[in-house]
Write an enzyme that holds these catalytic residues in place. Sequence first.
Site, mmCIF file in Angstrom:
data_model
loop_
_atom_site.group_PDB
_atom_site.id
_atom_site.type_symbol
_atom_site.label_atom_id
_atom_site.label_comp_id
_atom_site.label_asym_id
_atom_site.label_seq_id
_atom_site.Cartn_x
_atom_site.Cartn_y
_atom_site.Cartn_z
ATOM 1 N N SER A 136 0.867 -1.182 0.000
ATOM 2 C CA SER A 136 0.000 0.000 0.000
ATOM 3 C C SER A 136 0.898 1.224 0.000
ATOM 4 O O SER A 136 2.072 1.146 0.381
ATOM 5 C CB SER A 136 -0.857 0.009 1.273
ATOM 6 O OG SER A 136 -1.538 1.242 1.411
ATOM 7 N N TYR A 149 -2.144 0.383 10.680
ATOM 8 C CA TYR A 149 -2.124 -0.146 9.308
ATOM 9 C C TYR A 149 -0.823 0.235 8.616
ATOM 10 O O TYR A 149 -0.205 -0.577 7.920
ATOM 11 C CB TYR A 149 -3.335 0.409 8.564
ATOM 12 C CG TYR A 149 -3.498 -0.059 7.134
ATOM 13 C CD1 TYR A 149 -3.662 -1.405 6.826
ATOM 14 C CD2 TYR A 149 -3.530 0.865 6.084
ATOM 15 C CE1 TYR A 149 -3.844 -1.829 5.509
ATOM 16 C CE2 TYR A 149 -3.712 0.452 4.770
ATOM 17 C CZ TYR A 149 -3.864 -0.888 4.482
ATOM 18 O OH TYR A 149 -4.046 -1.306 3.176
HETATM 19 P P1 NDP Z 1 -11.040 -6.327 0.469
HETATM 20 O O1 NDP Z 1 -11.467 -6.113 1.880
HETATM 21 O O2 NDP Z 1 -12.072 -6.418 -0.598
HETATM 22 O O3 NDP Z 1 -10.160 -7.638 0.362
HETATM 23 C C1 NDP Z 1 -9.436 -8.205 1.410
HETATM 24 C C2 NDP Z 1 -9.299 -9.682 1.087
HETATM 25 O O4 NDP Z 1 -8.440 -10.281 2.058
HETATM 26 C C3 NDP Z 1 -10.626 -10.409 1.141
HETATM 27 O O5 NDP Z 1 -10.719 -11.258 0.009
HETATM 28 C C4 NDP Z 1 -10.542 -11.216 2.410
HETATM 29 O O6 NDP Z 1 -11.263 -12.428 2.233
HETATM 30 C C5 NDP Z 1 -9.053 -11.461 2.515
HETATM 31 N N1 NDP Z 1 -8.605 -11.760 3.853
HETATM 32 C C6 NDP Z 1 -8.686 -10.969 4.954
HETATM 33 N N2 NDP Z 1 -8.180 -11.608 6.021
HETATM 34 C C7 NDP Z 1 -7.768 -12.824 5.564
HETATM 35 C C8 NDP Z 1 -7.166 -13.933 6.184
HETATM 36 N N3 NDP Z 1 -6.855 -13.959 7.493
HETATM 37 N N4 NDP Z 1 -6.878 -15.028 5.431
HETATM 38 C C9 NDP Z 1 -7.162 -15.032 4.115
HETATM 39 N N5 NDP Z 1 -7.737 -14.018 3.471
HETATM 40 C C10 NDP Z 1 -8.034 -12.920 4.195
HETATM 41 O O7 NDP Z 1 -10.010 -5.161 0.152
HETATM 42 P P2 NDP Z 1 -9.169 -4.767 -1.140
HETATM 43 O O8 NDP Z 1 -9.421 -5.677 -2.266
HETATM 44 O O9 NDP Z 1 -9.372 -3.324 -1.326
HETATM 45 O O10 NDP Z 1 -7.688 -4.977 -0.584
HETATM 46 C C11 NDP Z 1 -6.821 -6.007 -1.016
HETATM 47 C C12 NDP Z 1 -5.408 -5.709 -0.536
HETATM 48 O O11 NDP Z 1 -5.017 -4.428 -1.033
HETATM 49 C C13 NDP Z 1 -5.268 -5.629 0.982
HETATM 50 O O12 NDP Z 1 -4.016 -6.167 1.353
HETATM 51 C C14 NDP Z 1 -5.307 -4.124 1.252
HETATM 52 O O13 NDP Z 1 -4.654 -3.801 2.452
HETATM 53 C C15 NDP Z 1 -4.572 -3.616 0.027
HETATM 54 N N6 NDP Z 1 -4.824 -2.227 -0.318
HETATM 55 C C16 NDP Z 1 -6.106 -1.756 -0.509
HETATM 56 C C17 NDP Z 1 -6.313 -0.414 -0.828
HETATM 57 C C18 NDP Z 1 -7.672 0.182 -0.992
HETATM 58 O O14 NDP Z 1 -7.769 1.431 -0.991
HETATM 59 N N7 NDP Z 1 -8.727 -0.592 -1.156
HETATM 60 C C19 NDP Z 1 -5.171 0.500 -0.990
HETATM 61 C C20 NDP Z 1 -3.883 -0.105 -0.800
HETATM 62 C C21 NDP Z 1 -3.737 -1.412 -0.493
HETATM 63 P P3 NDP Z 1 -12.012 -13.257 3.378
HETATM 64 O O15 NDP Z 1 -12.673 -12.259 4.285
HETATM 65 O O16 NDP Z 1 -12.974 -14.086 2.592
HETATM 66 O O17 NDP Z 1 -10.939 -14.067 4.036
#
Ligand code: NDP
Length: 251
Positions: A136, A149
């Site tokens: 990020s 974070y």
């Molecule tokens: P989402 O919340 O849509 O996606 C997060 C994903 O991580 C979900 O699919 C969730 O699935 C999974 N997840 C969370 N905890 C676990 C776990 N313990 N084990 C396995 N899977 C897990 O957010 P985004 O798609 O926006 O974010 C994706 C990545 O990008 C993250 O790392 C986020 O920090 C990063 N990011 C996002 C930004 C934004 O502005 N949106 C900006 C910069 C970085 P499930 O709950 O089914 O396990």
Amino acid sequence: MTTPTAVITGASSGIGAATARHLAAAGHRVVLTARRAERVEALAEELTKAGYEAEAHPLDVTDRAAVDAFAAALDRCDVLINNAGGAFGLDSVASADPGDWSAMYEVNVLGVLHMTQALLPALIASGAGTVLVVSSTAGHGTYEGGAGYVAAKHGAHVLAETLRLEIVAEPVRVIEIAPGMVRTDEFSLTRFRGDAAKAAKVYQGVAEPLTADDIADTITWAVTRPPHVNVDLLVVRPRAQASNTKVHRTT
Ligand code: NDP
């Protein structure tokens, strides 16, 4: 030629789900993982029906035993997309819940560590492996309320940078993609524990935040460069966001 296998964590929503679609379309067999089994299973079915190779494996990246069992059952791995992660809360250092900090470290840093350690032998054996970390812009600069974070994403950045040094002699490249503001369905909802009004405010007045497809496109571009080309780090922001704290809003 064998179809390359890409393992994607956090493939149940947002950037991970979009990346699964893009990598499948770019000729990968995609292995979709996340905790919500029904989500990854539905996406794998959708991709399979569309003629792609896709399978789903429910997995919590913070559960080392489960990660090891997953890796042991996998026949090959050419690409690992460490995308699972998230933010919990937007609290000051003075008032933050240490439990939120631990949880953010667990998923954003240790989750990447578990998956990378477990799949590194297969990535090396592939002869041209890729480890990609979705960090990020929070991994490169701070903002008020973001410390937990920000600290965790700095951890993810350091993991990627250090791994690149340590495995330079191996046929595995290490790529870091650092997105800025991406409007996905769940990221801000998770951060604000389901408060839709607070989540919507994050993107208020921003003409065009990035989309999950924008980041999936960037990831797929980096992954599909020739194996000797290592895109170390790509910072991707919407045009309206000049820094973590400088965002142009029309309302
Ligand atoms: P989402 O919340 O849509 O996606 C997060 C994903 O991580 C979900 O699919 C969730 O699935 C999974 N997840 C969370 N905890 C676990 C776990 N313990 N084990 C396995 N899977 C897990 O957010 P985004 O798609 O926006 O974010 C994706 C990545 O990008 C993250 O790392 C986020 O920090 C990063 N990011 C996002 C930004 C934004 O502005 N949106 C900006 C910069 C970085 P499930 O709950 O089914 O396990």
